[in-house]
Design a protein around this motif. Structure first.
Motif: not given
Length: 328
Positions: A180-186, A242-249, A262-266
């Motif tokens: 996953p694109e990891a910018a801002g994720l921990r 994230a949006d691409w991954l979610e679109r592809h299930g 991988w967690l949602p940014a919120e």
């Protein structure tokens, strides 16, 4: 005289390691479990179904120095407290940081609000069940430690979450891997051996209170880089938004067709809780690179290419990479 220790459910992963650690400390250990698996070496096994009446009849006439419970069933914990609450000098209940009501504030600690406890007859919810268990565990002994671990990782982990990454990089070798694109994720984990050592040492000294047993919070990208380096992966790494991954299930966190950790940014605070109380109480945190090395060794022994309960199957991942590169 050695300590008398009762571990309720001490034949699974964490419970078994707790029982083993107490045995190594010289305690006389009894584990109470359904009997699907043997007791750890040096411990006595009492076979009982905690859902049945009289489950604690074989252990309710002993004065226990320590009782350890890890159950996520409020009924089980409440029944144990009713049967054994006057028999224990100290108890430890192993809960989870999932009990907190909010996960959007990095640095939150044990003072944060928890969710409402699960009520009788309500649909099962893990977080609410753990809170109800914590309440019930308060009657297990006069002094009770409630330990709320973060994501527990290490050799033998049955969830396949953390081990997915070093295993996947080891499987791919020179081929591509999807991340996953990891910018801002921990990511924030606790090594199982560090957690178990703390559970036993805090139980031995009668720690009374609540604390979050969490390791250092790291940028997710750093964790993935460490896993890749440990595995010696030299192929391409494709970082999908994230949006691409979610679109592809592709799911977050765990389970089939997921990218673990991988967690949602919120919910950026979930993997960034304060571990100050844990460290102040003597909790150990080994270097993340050491934990990854231990996990990779275990994954190689179990088979890095095996099907697992969390993550993408390799064929799924390769199909997703093909779509991502093609811009679909």
């Amino acid at each position: 005289m050695s300590d008398r220790v009762l571990v309720l459910g001490g034949t699974g992963w964490v419970g078994r390691l707790v029982a083993q650690a107490w045995v190594e400390r010289g305690a006389r250990v009894t584990v109470l479990a359904r009997g699907d698996r043997p007791a750890p070496a040096g411990a006595d096994l009492v076979v009982a179904d905690r859902s049945e009446p009289g489950a604690y009849d074989a252990v309710d006439d002993v004065e226990w120095d320590e009782i350890v419970d890890i159950s996520s069933s409020p009924g089980h914990v409440a029944q144990a407290a009713s049967a054994l609450g006057e028999r224990a000098a100290h108890a430890t209940y192993i809960s989870s940081v999932s009990v907190y009501a909010e996960a959007d504030r990095p640095g939150a600690d044990e003072r944060a609000a928890v969710v409402e406890p699960l009520g009788d007859g309500e649909p099962y919810d893990y977080a609410r069940a753990k809170v109800a268990c914590e309440h019930a565990a308060a009657a297990l002994a006069v002094r009770v430690a409630v330990i709320r671990p973060g994501l527990i990782v290490g050799p033998g982990d049955p969830t396949d979450r953390f081990g997915y990454w070093p295993a996947r990089f080891a499987t791919a070798t020179t081929e591509s891997v999807l991340v996953p694109e990891a910018a801002g994720l921990r990511a924030q984990v606790i090594d199982v051996d560090d957690l178990v050592a703390f559970i036993v040492s805090s139980g031995a000294r009668g720690f009374d209170g609540v604390l979050d047993a969490v390791g250092e919070s790291h940028p997710l990208g750093h964790v993935l880089d460490l896993a890749r380096d440990a595995a010696g992966h030299t192929g391409e790494v494709h970082a999908a938004p994230a949006d691409w991954l979610e679109r592809h299930g592709v799911a977050h966190w765990a389970g089939p067709r997921s990218l673990p950790l991988w967690l949602p940014a919120e919910v950026r605070g979930f993997a960034a809780r304060s571990g100050a109380a844990y460290r102040a109480a003597g909790g150990g945190i080994r270097p993340l690179s050491e934990t990854i090395a231990r996990v990779l060794q275990d994954e190689r022994a179990r088979g890095v290419s095996r099907s697992r309960s969390s993550g993408l199957e390799r064929a799924e991942e390769l199909a997703l990479i093909e779509s991502f590169v093609a811009g679909r």
